[in-house]
Design a protein around this motif. Structure first.
Motif, short mmCIF file in Angstrom:
data_model
loop_
_atom_site.label_atom_id
_atom_site.label_comp_id
_atom_site.label_asym_id
_atom_site.label_seq_id
_atom_site.Cartn_x
_atom_site.Cartn_y
_atom_site.Cartn_z
N LEU A 1 -17.47 -0.35 -34.46
CA LEU A 1 -16.23 -1.02 -34.01
C LEU A 1 -15.84 -0.98 -32.80
N VAL A 2 -15.12 -1.84 -32.43
CA VAL A 2 -14.69 -1.97 -31.06
C VAL A 2 -13.13 -2.04 -31.27
N VAL A 3 -12.19 -1.21 -30.41
CA VAL A 3 -10.75 -1.37 -30.57
C VAL A 3 -10.17 -1.47 -29.29
N VAL A 4 -8.98 -1.90 -29.13
CA VAL A 4 -8.01 -2.12 -28.14
C VAL A 4 -6.81 -1.00 -28.06
N HIS B 1 -23.40 2.51 -33.53
CA HIS B 1 -23.58 2.64 -32.36
C HIS B 1 -23.70 1.18 -31.94
N ARG B 2 -23.55 0.98 -30.44
CA ARG B 2 -23.35 -0.24 -29.72
C ARG B 2 -24.28 -1.34 -30.08
N ARG B 3 -25.55 -0.86 -30.35
CA ARG B 3 -26.51 -1.63 -30.58
C ARG B 3 -26.70 -2.26 -31.98
N ASP C 1 0.01 6.91 -30.10
CA ASP C 1 -0.28 6.26 -28.55
C ASP C 1 -1.35 5.05 -28.80
N ASN C 2 -2.24 5.27 -29.45
CA ASN C 2 -3.73 4.61 -29.60
C ASN C 2 -3.63 3.57 -30.77
N GLY C 3 -3.25 3.93 -31.82
CA GLY C 3 -3.09 3.19 -33.07
C GLY C 3 -4.49 3.45 -33.81
N VAL D 1 -12.54 0.36 -26.50
CA VAL D 1 -13.21 1.56 -26.72
C VAL D 1 -14.30 1.24 -27.83
N HIS D 2 -15.36 1.52 -27.71
CA HIS D 2 -16.54 1.27 -28.74
C HIS D 2 -16.62 2.78 -29.33
#
Length: 330
Positions: free
Chosen positions: A198-201, A192-194, A57-59, A238-239
């Motif tokens: 990784l950021v994914v679609v 983490h975000r700071r 579903d998400n890859g 999504v981070h």
């Protein structure tokens, strides 16, 4: 002569057996249905049904604490030995951030090494049994390591060049089918975000390969950091915040990237792209990949000389190495 007497009960049993053989095979039907549902994963690896459905579903799929700290420490120590010149590795590529001035770049920290398939210490990561048993769920049992990296995202120098534009890894790969390619990306520390996780679609792996180019960023862009043209920055993302040893597996069409490192320390990760050894090379001439092919070939010519005729596929053959099973068409 003995007369044959028909037994009604025996005949009814034979008829029942015959009818059973003529009925559709329910267990086979279920198998066929299951195979049709699962396009991106295969039976026989470490994935359970829930994990397979999530990846379908998400890859992507995150497996927590897959690689132990002892191995991560070993890989980072080797990275430092390569960076300071104590260890020489054939075919390896050492990269530094483009945001650092040219005068400082020679002594600036290394931000990435690529192509460590000839180094036994780092290549150990690609052959870890705990990794390979998951990889088999995506590629099958005959597995090639195609692209190896250790990334040390530096603190951003103020130019925002530590970020990586949203992209699809298949843009770089002249081999198919895409569904038998997968990346493993393992955090070597808290990500983490700071510090630029990784950021994914999610679900973007179900689309097609999109045109890529260098983004027009004011501070510059690192070499080979191509991004999707006309990417919508408002797309749902999504981070992936991860701890040391956590590993994400993702499809080569999954749209992903990473943000700036806003901390004072580096953000370290090790990764490998795997493919079934039965994948095949394609000609990218006339496609959206033609530009990156020319760019890679030009770098290869600068490194090995122009007398050596290297096609784009040849560059990838130099980078690849068998991990498990038998050699195929790669």
């Amino acid at each position: 002569m003995r007369k044959h007497v028909r037994c009604p009960m025996a005949e009814s049993r034979r008829l029942a057996v015959l009818k059973q053989h003529l009925q559709p095979n329910r267990s086979l039907q279920r198998h066929i249905t299951s195979s049709a549902v699962y396009r991106y994963t295969l039976q026989g690896g470490a994935l359970n049904e829930e994990q397979r459905r999530f990846y379908e579903d998400n890859g992507y799929l995150v497996i927590r604490r897959l690689v132990d700290n002892e191995n991560l420490t070993k890989y980072y120590e080797r990275f430092k030995e390569i960076c300071n010149g104590a260890v020489k590795v054939p075919f390896i590529t050492i990269m530094r951030d483009v945001g650092v001035s040219k005068d400082q770049r020679r002594v600036a920290p290394v931000t990435k090494i690529q192509g460590f398939q000839e180094d036994d210490v780092l290549f150990d990561y690609c052959t870890l049994p705990e990794l390979v048993e998951y990889i088999a769920s995506f590629t099958g049992a005959d597995i090639m390591a195609m692209h190896t990296m250790l990334i040390s995202k530096p603190p951003d120098p103020g130019s925002k060049t530590s970020r990586h534009p949203m992209h699809q890894d298949l843009h770089y790969f002249p081999f198919r089918p895409a569904d038998r390619i997968v990346c493993s990306w393992t955090a070597m520390e808290h990500v983490h975000r700071r510090n630029g996780c990784l950021v994914v679609v999610p679900g973007s792996h179900k689309g097609s390969l999109l045109p890529h180019e260098y983004p027009q960023w004011e501070g510059g862009v690192n070499k080979m950091y191509h991004g999707i043209q006309d990417y919508d920055p408002n797309a749902y993302r999504v981070h992936l915040e991860m701890e040391a040893g956590d590993t994400v597996f993702f499809h080569p069409l999954l749209i992903h990237g990473s943000g700036m490192n806003r901390t004072q320390g580096s953000r370290n990760a090790i990764s490998c792209h795997y493919a079934s050894s039965h994948c095949h090379y394609i000609d990218v001439t006339g496609t959206s990949q033609e530009h990156i092919a020319h760019e890679v070939q030009e770098l290869a010519h600068q490194r090995f000389g122009r007398t050596l005729k290297l096609e784009y596929a040849d560059v990838w053959r130099l980078r690849s190495k068998l991990v498990h099973g038998v050699m195929g068409t790669l």
